[in-house]
Enzyme design. Structure first.
Site, PDB file in Angstrom:
ATOM      1  N   GLN A   1       3.361   7.589   2.593  1.00  0.00           N
ATOM      2  CA  GLN A   1       2.559   6.783   3.499  1.00  0.00           C
ATOM      3  C   GLN A   1       2.534   5.356   2.967  1.00  0.00           C
ATOM      4  O   GLN A   1       2.153   5.120   1.812  1.00  0.00           O
ATOM      5  CB  GLN A   1       1.128   7.340   3.561  1.00  0.00           C
ATOM      6  CG  GLN A   1       1.030   8.664   4.283  1.00  0.00           C
ATOM      7  CD  GLN A   1       1.196   8.496   5.770  1.00  0.00           C
ATOM      8  OE1 GLN A   1       0.282   8.074   6.472  1.00  0.00           O
ATOM      9  NE2 GLN A   1       2.382   8.810   6.268  1.00  0.00           N
TER      10      GLN A   1
ATOM     11  N   ASP B   1      -0.611  16.411   9.854  1.00  0.00           N
ATOM     12  CA  ASP B   1       0.035  16.719   8.568  1.00  0.00           C
ATOM     13  C   ASP B   1       0.804  18.039   8.588  1.00  0.00           C
ATOM     14  O   ASP B   1       0.550  18.935   7.772  1.00  0.00           O
ATOM     15  CB  ASP B   1      -1.007  16.731   7.429  1.00  0.00           C
ATOM     16  CG  ASP B   1      -1.865  15.476   7.390  1.00  0.00           C
ATOM     17  OD1 ASP B   1      -1.434  14.464   7.970  1.00  0.00           O
ATOM     18  OD2 ASP B   1      -2.964  15.510   6.798  1.00  0.00           O
TER      19      ASP B   1
ATOM     20  N   GLU C   1      -6.912  18.313   5.225  1.00  0.00           N
ATOM     21  CA  GLU C   1      -5.726  17.489   5.411  1.00  0.00           C
ATOM     22  C   GLU C   1      -4.586  18.076   4.583  1.00  0.00           C
ATOM     23  O   GLU C   1      -4.798  18.824   3.634  1.00  0.00           O
ATOM     24  CB  GLU C   1      -5.996  16.054   4.954  1.00  0.00           C
ATOM     25  CG  GLU C   1      -7.131  15.393   5.720  1.00  0.00           C
ATOM     26  CD  GLU C   1      -7.367  13.948   5.306  1.00  0.00           C
ATOM     27  OE1 GLU C   1      -7.302  13.088   6.189  1.00  0.00           O
ATOM     28  OE2 GLU C   1      -7.624  13.678   4.133  1.00  0.00           O
TER      29      GLU C   1
ATOM     30  N   TRP D   1       0.804  -1.226   0.000  1.00  0.00           N
ATOM     31  CA  TRP D   1       0.000   0.000   0.000  1.00  0.00           C
ATOM     32  C   TRP D   1       0.842   1.284   0.000  1.00  0.00           C
ATOM     33  O   TRP D   1       1.847   1.365   0.706  1.00  0.00           O
ATOM     34  CB  TRP D   1      -0.896   0.016   1.249  1.00  0.00           C
ATOM     35  CG  TRP D   1      -1.599   1.319   1.431  1.00  0.00           C
ATOM     36  CD1 TRP D   1      -1.170   2.379   2.170  1.00  0.00           C
ATOM     37  CD2 TRP D   1      -2.828   1.715   0.843  1.00  0.00           C
ATOM     38  NE1 TRP D   1      -2.073   3.411   2.073  1.00  0.00           N
ATOM     39  CE2 TRP D   1      -3.107   3.039   1.265  1.00  0.00           C
ATOM     40  CE3 TRP D   1      -3.751   1.087  -0.021  1.00  0.00           C
ATOM     41  CZ2 TRP D   1      -4.245   3.735   0.875  1.00  0.00           C
ATOM     42  CZ3 TRP D   1      -4.885   1.784  -0.396  1.00  0.00           C
ATOM     43  CH2 TRP D   1      -5.119   3.099   0.052  1.00  0.00           C
ATOM     44  N   MET D   2       0.366   2.302  -0.731  1.00  0.00           N
ATOM     45  CA  MET D   2       0.947   3.645  -0.636  1.00  0.00           C
ATOM     46  C   MET D   2      -0.174   4.674  -0.694  1.00  0.00           C
ATOM     47  O   MET D   2      -1.098   4.556  -1.495  1.00  0.00           O
ATOM     48  CB  MET D   2       1.902   3.887  -1.803  1.00  0.00           C
ATOM     49  CG  MET D   2       2.468   5.314  -1.832  1.00  0.00           C
ATOM     50  SD  MET D   2       3.662   5.573  -3.159  1.00  0.00           S
ATOM     51  CE  MET D   2       2.563   5.808  -4.537  1.00  0.00           C
ATOM     52  N   ASN D   3      -0.094   5.722   0.166  1.00  0.00           N
ATOM     53  CA  ASN D   3      -0.936   6.901  -0.055  1.00  0.00           C
ATOM     54  C   ASN D   3      -0.069   8.154  -0.069  1.00  0.00           C
ATOM     55  O   ASN D   3       0.897   8.196  -0.842  1.00  0.00           O
ATOM     56  CB  ASN D   3      -2.193   6.952   0.829  1.00  0.00           C
ATOM     57  CG  ASN D   3      -1.976   6.947   2.314  1.00  0.00           C
ATOM     58  OD1 ASN D   3      -1.415   6.017   2.862  1.00  0.00           O
ATOM     59  ND2 ASN D   3      -2.457   7.961   3.008  1.00  0.00           N
ATOM     60  N   ASP D   4      -0.372   9.179   0.702  1.00  0.00           N
ATOM     61  CA  ASP D   4       0.218  10.514   0.503  1.00  0.00           C
ATOM     62  C   ASP D   4       1.738  10.541   0.297  1.00  0.00           C
ATOM     63  O   ASP D   4       2.473   9.854   1.003  1.00  0.00           O
ATOM     64  CB  ASP D   4       0.010  11.397   1.745  1.00  0.00           C
ATOM     65  CG  ASP D   4      -1.391  11.388   2.267  1.00  0.00           C
ATOM     66  OD1 ASP D   4      -2.256  10.715   1.692  1.00  0.00           O
ATOM     67  OD2 ASP D   4      -1.627  12.072   3.278  1.00  0.00           O
TER      68      ASP D   4
ATOM     69  N   PHE E   1       1.953   9.192  10.347  1.00  0.00           N
ATOM     70  CA  PHE E   1       1.126   9.848   9.344  1.00  0.00           C
ATOM     71  C   PHE E   1       1.970  10.885   8.586  1.00  0.00           C
ATOM     72  O   PHE E   1       3.173  10.983   8.743  1.00  0.00           O
ATOM     73  CB  PHE E   1      -0.090  10.506  10.004  1.00  0.00           C
ATOM     74  CG  PHE E   1      -1.287   9.585  10.151  1.00  0.00           C
ATOM     75  CD1 PHE E   1      -1.158   8.202  10.071  1.00  0.00           C
ATOM     76  CD2 PHE E   1      -2.566  10.114  10.381  1.00  0.00           C
ATOM     77  CE1 PHE E   1      -2.271   7.365  10.209  1.00  0.00           C
ATOM     78  CE2 PHE E   1      -3.675   9.285  10.518  1.00  0.00           C
ATOM     79  CZ  PHE E   1      -3.537   7.913  10.432  1.00  0.00           C
TER      80      PHE E   1
HETATM   81  C1  FRU Z   1      -4.574  12.069   3.732  1.00  0.00           C
HETATM   82  C2  FRU Z   1      -4.358  11.447   5.099  1.00  0.00           C
HETATM   83  C3  FRU Z   1      -3.607  12.385   6.025  1.00  0.00           C
HETATM   84  C4  FRU Z   1      -2.981  11.444   7.004  1.00  0.00           C
HETATM   85  C5  FRU Z   1      -2.652  10.254   6.143  1.00  0.00           C
HETATM   86  C6  FRU Z   1      -2.803   8.932   6.820  1.00  0.00           C
HETATM   87  O1  FRU Z   1      -4.777  11.117   2.730  1.00  0.00           O
HETATM   88  O2  FRU Z   1      -5.586  11.049   5.664  1.00  0.00           O
HETATM   89  O3  FRU Z   1      -4.417  13.354   6.629  1.00  0.00           O
HETATM   90  O4  FRU Z   1      -1.846  11.984   7.623  1.00  0.00           O
HETATM   91  O5  FRU Z   1      -3.529  10.300   5.034  1.00  0.00           O
HETATM   92  O6  FRU Z   1      -2.388   7.906   5.976  1.00  0.00           O
END
Ligand code: FRU
Length: 463
Positions: A29, A134, A188, A10-13, A69
């Site tokens: 992330q 954040d 965010e 998995w990857m997000n921000d 986060f």
């Molecule tokens: C945005 C968010 C941030 C948080 C992170 C958690 O996508 O919800 O606010 O720090 O992702 O993965």
């Protein structure tokens, strides 16, 4: 692929985007153990051109204060924090089940290994505040006197600003309360960048926010907003009427965007997270979930209606090979029936081509369709299939000439109109395997279409 993805899982921000000498660091992330959004670490990669990336070991892992986060990384040239001159300091959110606080970690070997600060957390949430995360930190240099650290933090519906001399002790100095697209929207990933104004020898501050809302049907919607403004290291004042912000990307898959202040051409470069959960088929088409958008250079253009933010895709030289060019005669349909797997399609008209429709179509099992249409002074974009974007109206922008650029990678499409003054990003559906591009030119102008195929490995699969 043209897009950055994690090696697996998995990857997000994007997080901690920092340039150290000629090296660009990208943290993100990351759940190294699975395809779900949980167990968040900071993954890490480095590049010299924001295109070819080298994966490095995971930088930060959860501990007793919580998951890791989103946040920032800065180079502490003056050793204000006492971790060592030139150390890289990460300022991030520690997220426990019902408590979010801000913490520090540092690296004295150029970002390869990391140690968390023993005095964490450095900012505790006020009583009763849950969404508190954040941190974006910049070194603010006033016209005279010593610089300080300024932080923008997402706190519920607002952005709080803090100031510090040593990254450890923080004082809250102001609150910016933007107009919200939905009444309950949560903010965010605040981002603050100094963006050059085209043709003028100066920059303006730009505040970028990601906002999301849980809709009555339980689904979550999110978008990225931006506003130019004045920032004195303490307070952000929008240059627009009060608190109004504009949409930065009109697609459905561009979120939590953040940037490098100095990209390869010394212009800020923004990237956003393209959420791929929707296209997690069973079995998933690849061992990872989530990609970063194509990096975009940011510039401001002055116009009668205020500033326009230009987002120009930054693609390293030589990414695209020699192209195929077609005339688009007025009143006719033109079709490109054999498409490379990864390509850029560029359209050009010398005026407003009212009535033009550009359709990307896949056939066979994936019966998908992506359509861009010009209707008077508006564009509509429709993506069908799993990631229904729905029609969304976008202003055409300048038409002297009228330019559209579409970057089609395995599983995604990004559209840039008017030199990037309008952008829209989509994942899934048609991007998986378009087989045909049609331009139905019902306008009274003739135009031009160019297809540049990518030289990445994916084109080995070229049909
Ligand atoms: C945005 C968010 C941030 C948080 C992170 C958690 O996508 O919800 O606010 O720090 O992702 O993965």
């Amino acid at each position: 692929m043209l897009h950055f993805t994690p090696p697996h899982s998995w990857m997000n921000d994007p997080n901690g985007l920092v340039r150290v000498g000629a090296t660009f660091h990208l943290f993100y992330q990351h759940n190294p153990e699975g395809l779900e959004h949980e167990n968040l670490h900071w993954g890490h990669a480095v590049s010299s051109d924001l295109f070819a990336w080298t994966h490095l070991p995971v930088a930060l892992a959860p501990d007793e204060l919580g998951e890791i986060f989103s946040g920032t990384a800065v180079v502490d040239r003056d050793d204000t924090a006492g971790f060592g001159r030139g150390s890289i300091v990460a300022v991030f959110t520690h997220a426990a089940r019902d408590r979010q606080s801000q913490s520090l970690a540092f690296s004295t070997d150029g970002g390869v290994t990391w140690e968390k600060y023993a005095g964490n957390p450095v900012i505790e949430p006020p009583e009763g505040v849950v969404d508190f995360r954040d941190p974006k930190v910049v070194r603010y240099q006033p016209d005279s006197g010593d610089p300080w650290w300024a932080m923008a933090l997402a706190v519920g519906h607002d952005v709080w600003f803090y100031r510090s001399v040593d990254l450890k002790r923080w004082e809250r100095v102001s609150v910016f309360a933007p107009e919200r697209p939905w009444p309950g929207a949560t903010i965010e990933v605040p981002e603050l960048l100094q963006v050059p104004v085209i043709g003028e020898n100066r920059t303006e501050w730009v505040l970028i926010l990601s906002v999301h809302e849980r809709l009555p049907d339980g689904s979550i919607t999110g978008e990225v907003l931006w506003a130019p403004g004045r920032f004195d290291g303490l307070t952000f004042e929008s240059a627009r009427d009060m608190t109004r912000m504009e949409r930065l990307d009109h697609g459905t898959h561009f979120y939590a965007s953040t940037g490098w202040q100095n990209g390869p051409n010394d212009v800020p470069v923004l990237i956003g997270w393209m959420d791929e959960r929707d296209r997690l088929l069973n079995p998933p088409p690849q061992p990872w979930c989530g990609r970063m958008s194509i990096p975009r250079e940011l510039r401001l253009r002055s116009s009668a209606g205020g500033y326009v933010l230009e987002q120009r895709p930054l693609l390293a030289c030589g990414v695209f090979a020699a192209s195929h060019q077609t005339e688009l005669p007025a009143g006719r349909e033109s079709t490109v029936a054999s498409l490379p797997r990864v390509f850029r399609a560029s359209l050009r008209f010398d005026g407003l081509p009212d009535g033009v429709r550009v359709v990307l179509q896949s056939e066979g099992d994936l019966d998908e369709r992506f359509e861009l249409a010009v209707r008077g002074p508006h564009l509509s974009l429709e993506a069908n299939g799993r990631n229904q974007a729905g029609p969304s109206l976008i202003e055409v922008g300048r038409t002297d000439p009228f330019l559209v650029e579409m970057i089609v990678d395995t599983g995604s499409i990004e559209v840039f109109v008017d030199g990037g003054a309008r952008a829209a990003s989509f994942v899934g559906g048609i991007g998986l395997a378009p087989t045909k591009l049609e331009v139905a030119n019902a306008s009274d102008l003739s135009g031009e279409l160019r297809i540049d195929s990518s030289l990445t490995r994916d084109n080995d699969l070229q049909r």
